[in-house]
Design an enzyme around this catalytic site. Sequence first.
Site, PDB file in Angstrom:
ATOM      1  CG  HIS C  84     -69.888  70.767 -94.939  1.00 25.45           C
ATOM      2  ND1 HIS C  84     -69.678  69.414 -95.034  1.00 25.45           N
ATOM      3  CD2 HIS C  84     -70.569  71.117 -96.053  1.00 25.45           C
ATOM      4  CE1 HIS C  84     -70.220  68.972 -96.164  1.00 25.45           C
ATOM      5  NE2 HIS C  84     -70.760  69.983 -96.801  1.00 25.45           N
ATOM      6  CG  ASP C 113     -40.939  61.213-108.795  1.00 17.74           C
ATOM      7  OD1 ASP C 113     -41.774  62.097-108.524  1.00 17.74           O
ATOM      8  OD2 ASP C 113     -40.668  60.274-108.024  1.00 17.74           O
ATOM      9  CD1 TRP C 149     -68.537  78.280 -98.979  1.00 21.52           C
ATOM     10  CD2 TRP C 149     -66.439  78.339 -99.726  1.00 21.52           C
ATOM     11  NE1 TRP C 149     -68.586  78.410-100.340  1.00 21.52           N
ATOM     12  CE2 TRP C 149     -67.310  78.456-100.831  1.00 21.52           C
ATOM     13  CE3 TRP C 149     -65.063  78.357 -99.965  1.00 21.52           C
ATOM     14  CZ2 TRP C 149     -66.852  78.594-102.136  1.00 21.52           C
ATOM     15  CZ3 TRP C 149     -64.616  78.498-101.274  1.00 21.52           C
ATOM     16  CH2 TRP C 149     -65.498  78.611-102.338  1.00 21.52           C
ATOM     17  CB  SER C 176     -50.347  73.299-100.093  1.00 28.57           C
ATOM     18  OG  SER C 176     -50.690  72.099-100.716  1.00 28.57           O
ATOM     19  CB  SER C 177     -52.943  75.396-104.179  1.00 26.87           C
ATOM     20  OG  SER C 177     -53.906  74.710-103.445  1.00 26.87           O
ATOM     21  CG  HIS C 260     -66.915  81.353-111.437  1.00 24.30           C
ATOM     22  ND1 HIS C 260     -68.092  80.846-110.986  1.00 24.30           N
ATOM     23  CD2 HIS C 260     -66.728  80.819-112.663  1.00 24.30           C
ATOM     24  CE1 HIS C 260     -68.614  80.066-111.897  1.00 24.30           C
ATOM     25  NE2 HIS C 260     -67.812  80.034-112.932  1.00 24.30           N
ATOM     26  CD  GLU C 262     -61.100  76.319-105.229  1.00 29.07           C
ATOM     27  OE1 GLU C 262     -60.020  76.812-105.576  1.00 29.07           O
ATOM     28  OE2 GLU C 262     -61.206  75.217-104.683  1.00 29.07           O
ATOM     29  CE1 TYR C 264     -66.614  75.650-115.125  1.00 29.08           C
ATOM     30  CE2 TYR C 264     -66.419  77.801-114.086  1.00 29.08           C
ATOM     31  CZ  TYR C 264     -67.150  76.887-114.802  1.00 29.08           C
ATOM     32  OH  TYR C 264     -68.418  77.181-115.178  1.00 29.08           O
ATOM     33  CB  SER C 275     -61.578  62.979-120.796  1.00 27.08           C
ATOM     34  OG  SER C 275     -62.458  64.068-120.739  1.00 27.08           O
ATOM     35  CG  HIS C 309     -71.905  84.139-112.076  1.00 27.28           C
ATOM     36  ND1 HIS C 309     -71.306  83.544-113.138  1.00 27.28           N
ATOM     37  CD2 HIS C 309     -71.530  83.423-111.005  1.00 27.28           C
ATOM     38  CE1 HIS C 309     -70.605  82.499-112.722  1.00 27.28           C
ATOM     39  NE2 HIS C 309     -70.726  82.414-111.427  1.00 27.28           N
ATOM     40  CG  HIS C 310     -70.440  83.577-107.413  1.00 27.06           C
ATOM     41  ND1 HIS C 310     -70.783  82.322-107.006  1.00 27.06           N
ATOM     42  CD2 HIS C 310     -69.609  83.415-108.467  1.00 27.06           C
ATOM     43  CE1 HIS C 310     -70.153  81.426-107.754  1.00 27.06           C
ATOM     44  NE2 HIS C 310     -69.450  82.060-108.653  1.00 27.06           N
ATOM     45  CB  THR C 335     -70.166  73.360-120.082  1.00 26.97           C
ATOM     46  OG1 THR C 335     -69.432  74.462-119.546  1.00 26.97           O
ATOM     47  CG2 THR C 335     -70.299  72.289-119.022  1.00 26.97           C
ATOM     48  CE  LYS C 338     -64.339  68.772-120.976  1.00 28.26           C
ATOM     49  NZ  LYS C 338     -62.914  68.958-121.131  1.00 28.26           N
ATOM     50  NE  ARG C 457     -75.528  78.919 -99.302  1.00 30.70           N
ATOM     51  CZ  ARG C 457     -74.384  79.149 -99.980  1.00 30.70           C
ATOM     52  NH1 ARG C 457     -74.329  80.065-100.915  1.00 30.70           N
ATOM     53  NH2 ARG C 457     -73.313  78.449 -99.725  1.00 30.70           N
TER      54      ARG C 457
END
Lengths: 374, 282, 533
Positions: C84, C113, C149, C176-177, C260, C262, C264, C275, C309-310, C335, C338, C457
């Site tokens: 998931h 293009d 994951w 791909s990315s 991390h 990722e 963002y 925006s 921090h993870h 943040t 924004k 979790r």
Amino acid sequence: MRHRMATSASCVLLAGFPGLASAADRWNMQAPASIVAQDIYDLHMLMMGIIVVIFVAVFAVMFYSVFAHRRSKGHQAAQFHENTTVELVWTIVPLIILILMAWPATRTLLLLRDTSNPDITIKVTGYQWKWGYDYLGGEGEGISFVSALATSRDQIQGTVPKGEHYLLEVDNPLVVPLGKKIRILATGSDVIHSWWVPALGIKQDAIPGFVRDTWFRADKEGTFRGQCAELCGKDHGFMPVVVEVVSAEKYSAWVGEQKKMAARADDPNKTWTLADLMARGAKVYAANCMACHQANGQGVRGTFPALDGSKAVSGPKVDQISMVLNGKQGTAMAAFGKQLSDSEIAAVITYTRNSWGNKTGEAIQPAEVRAQRK
Amino acid sequence: MTRSQPWYFLPGPAPWPVIGSTALFLMAGGAAMWFNGVSSGPWTVLAGVLIMVYMMVRWFGQVIDESEGGLYSRRVDLSFRWGMSWFIFSEVMFFAAFFGALFYARVLAVPDLGDLEQKLLWPDFSASWPTAGPIAADPFTPMAAWGIPALNTLLLLSSGVTLTIAHWGLLQDRRGALNLWLLLTILLGATFLGFQMYEYGHAYSELNLKLSSGIYGSTFFMLTGFHGFHVTVGCIMLTTIWIRCLSGHFKPDHHFAFEGVAWYWHFVDVVWLLLFIFVYWI
Amino acid sequence: MSASIHDTARAGHGGGEDHAHHPSGIMRWVMTTNHKDIGTMYLCFSFAMFLVGGLMAFIIRTELFQPGLQFVAPDFFNQMTTLHGLIMVFGAIMPAFVGFANWQIPMMIGAPDMAFPRMNNWSFWLLPPAALLLVISLFVPGGGPAAGWTMYVPLATQMGPGMDFSIFAVHILGMSSIMGSINIITTILNLRAPGMTMMKLPMFCWTWLITAYLLLAVMPVLAGAVTMILTDRHFGTSFFNAAGGGDPVLYQHIFWFFGHPEVYIIAIPAFGVISQVIPAFSRKPLFGYTAMVYATASIAILSFIVWAHHMYTAGMPVTGQVYFMYATMLIAVPTGVKVFNWVATMWKGSLTFETPMLFAVGFLFMFTMGGFSGLVLSMAAVDVQVHDTYYVVAHFHYVMVAGALFSAFAGVYFWLPKWTGRMYDETLGKWHFWLSMVFFNMTFFVQHFLGLAGMPRRVPDYALQFADFNMISSIGSMGFGVSQVLLPYIVYKAVRHGAKAPQRPWDGADTLEWTHLPAPAPYHSFETPPVVK
């Protein structure tokens, strides 16, 4: 002082939600039973208070705009789109608030990490899927046992009603004295686990090959329940942590009892009969092996190999003893050498070699296991 | 081309990407099967590699035709420059992960394993580098820096110089010099690879230094191995543009492919310098 | 399609002077080099993966409806949570925003293009094989990856062959990315119309430019990390094995150095969509454009230095914890800037609340909640209590679902008229929003309480005191899932029966695709670049 202030702030906050404060355990962190847990609780309430105020302020502005500046009310759009002063203000003000928040956050963190001068040191080892406890220093030094889930499979499968402490009960809880500083040395034997007791404000990853420490000093007697907090495989949800905090006298009595039990432990030189080994082995198998290899010895296809008819079980016994003692690298097969006694290992191996379709007729003796320990 | 050059060339529909994806799917699935002992795994990988080679030859072939056909304007050329630069940046980050692992192991993990608290688990381990960890399989000898590795450094650095001389030749339209110095660059690269293979053989047969020799073996072989792979790719790219040079491709003011390959080669060169310093030397 | 392609005199086609080179039917999509076709494929693929990942969420929430094991075995449960996560992050959310980038960036900057159309096609066509590998992993002996994951070692080292399939899938997704990012960066830097200076770029393009840099910097690092797992599994290396001098925590450091940013990578393009939408429906220019650009860039830069921090409970030295705590708290500043700027954009506007704006306001409200719970999590001491609990699950779903997904919905409704030339059904759109909003909160708000009260979790079963909230959450998730069926129906209905859309259906929208291009937009956006004043 700060502690008081934070608590009163939290009371003010909770007062807004009648009924919440009474059932705080359901809606909030568990009632703290140690100074660290109390500090964390207060810190969290303080932060929540600040956050709620900011949130309400910002969104009050937004919703005012949503209601007042609608085109349907004939509001004409202003065309301003820049103001350096305003940008500076809303950069610097939050920065100041953050610095103010960082102060208590740092204080609590430093308290949390101060493991110096413990009264008792306990090594906690995470196994798939149970906890091992070794009292390394202080009163009770030398005590060592394994603590596993006590909830029956029937309750989990739903064939019998679930008990009050469903999934949060163990066979041998960790027992510690009230008011003493307990240093926990956490390590893992197979994968990463995490030793967590919410009421004591303690969570420490148990990393294989490394020792990481943390501490607590319980200020309430009672039984405190937690769980493994790091995904550790199939039965991650089924390896609770239970800590019993008792008075100093009760603790001394418990230590004495444990020492006596250790003295009464199995005589490793005794020669067992096949029937005795089978009876003992069935129990050891149920507690340690059944989760993966299953009651019928068939395992789970592709994940956990079958023992019924397996070469590992019908082959040379030295290989099987070695496998059980040392585990198999890179698989879920744990090294049971440190968790089980010689008699238990001998019994369970005998059991697997003489159950289901396996009929070797061999009785493995504890001495044979001991001979293979390094 | 009868028309004037468009301001930005847009290629028409192309079958190459989806063929490449099929190839990668076969390579990935095949490798996963191979590593888990499925006998058809290696053949699946082989099929994927062959399709991939076919795709690369045809796709790049088409790009070369378009380029020589004058379809690529200044702006397209600039796109290629941006594209190649950022591709190399992503390669830098790939190596950064492995260098990161090396630094972490040397500065944090290994000293930590040897410190007081860990005595509980590893009573006999004393932290030093190189090491194969607390449960050292069998003793090994680390690779010495000043033999073949130093020679290899010299080879790669010289190849950077010869490539630059070849580039001068191209810029001044001295095709003979271009072809000669480019060939020399390829030969230097190939010699480097030969030495590298000899060194691996030496490590396995005489030093007992293997991929499985703990963290030292892991970082040593993965870093030098990925670098060697990049040198191989670089050599193939150099050979491609050398053949193109021989066929009279490129003009003094229109030779992005040459420059792209040169950038890549210099990148490989710089990675080697870091390898030499941090893996072999200190 | 044919008529519009034929008129590409100025943009020029490689040997594409006649129709023979333009296959029709399925081959049109397989071989296409057109940014709009590719964008459409990205969006459809993303939605398909959203359904697959949603099905897995459905299995998870069904098992968690009541205490006890009812439907699936714990091992399969873990495979579901793992896949998931992987499928939603790499298959659903990221491709959705790449789809927007493909459709919008050339139109918004006045380009014909993308810069590398053929590579663009490859970026997309790498996704299906990768998704296929992930799905295949479920059916190999031992089942799919069940290590989360994040694929933490040594658990990932223990997994069966399914893990190898996932590792290779991650490699292909990374390729791909990387190709997609190179394309986006080059397009924005090199193909802008004359007069379109960097500080005139629409905010959406800025956010994607910054995101593309993040991707380029971290996807190779993830590839390195999973490669190390692969060699640890099969070739005897000891990167993550203490017995060989490695460290399992090393994997966490490398993974979160990717992981991390990722976050963002997912959030920043969502900021970009918001925006565009908020100013359009406020009929007022974006407030503080310059500050927004700098704030976005600051968030991106800060995202590289906060990864640990993870890992507050992994036992790093206390000085490390203090540093990572301060750095993480700092992210709240840009943040906040924004959020304040978005609110200021609405202030004294002339607001209307069509579906895109509803989703944008929903985003603003809920994303801010996710941001605030993030601030709580940044405090290392509090994190010790809530790390790896449902509090974290609630937090990142506020950011990923109410944040990124709502913003993607806003984008779809906003640009659908330009893409298809048809208007969607406004009433149904509003239903979609309100149902999503209510059920989303029902699902995830209560999870904050679960986490605080101590529910870990990634567990298939839980203690009795967590039963009520889990039941609420499960019911909410079913409602949320069913509500999403509205989206394909609304799109289908718009394409088939929708009213013809004018060139500029939203009078407040003023970027090039609205001011210069008809609806639906022509096959090649700008054959001659417009001049931007």
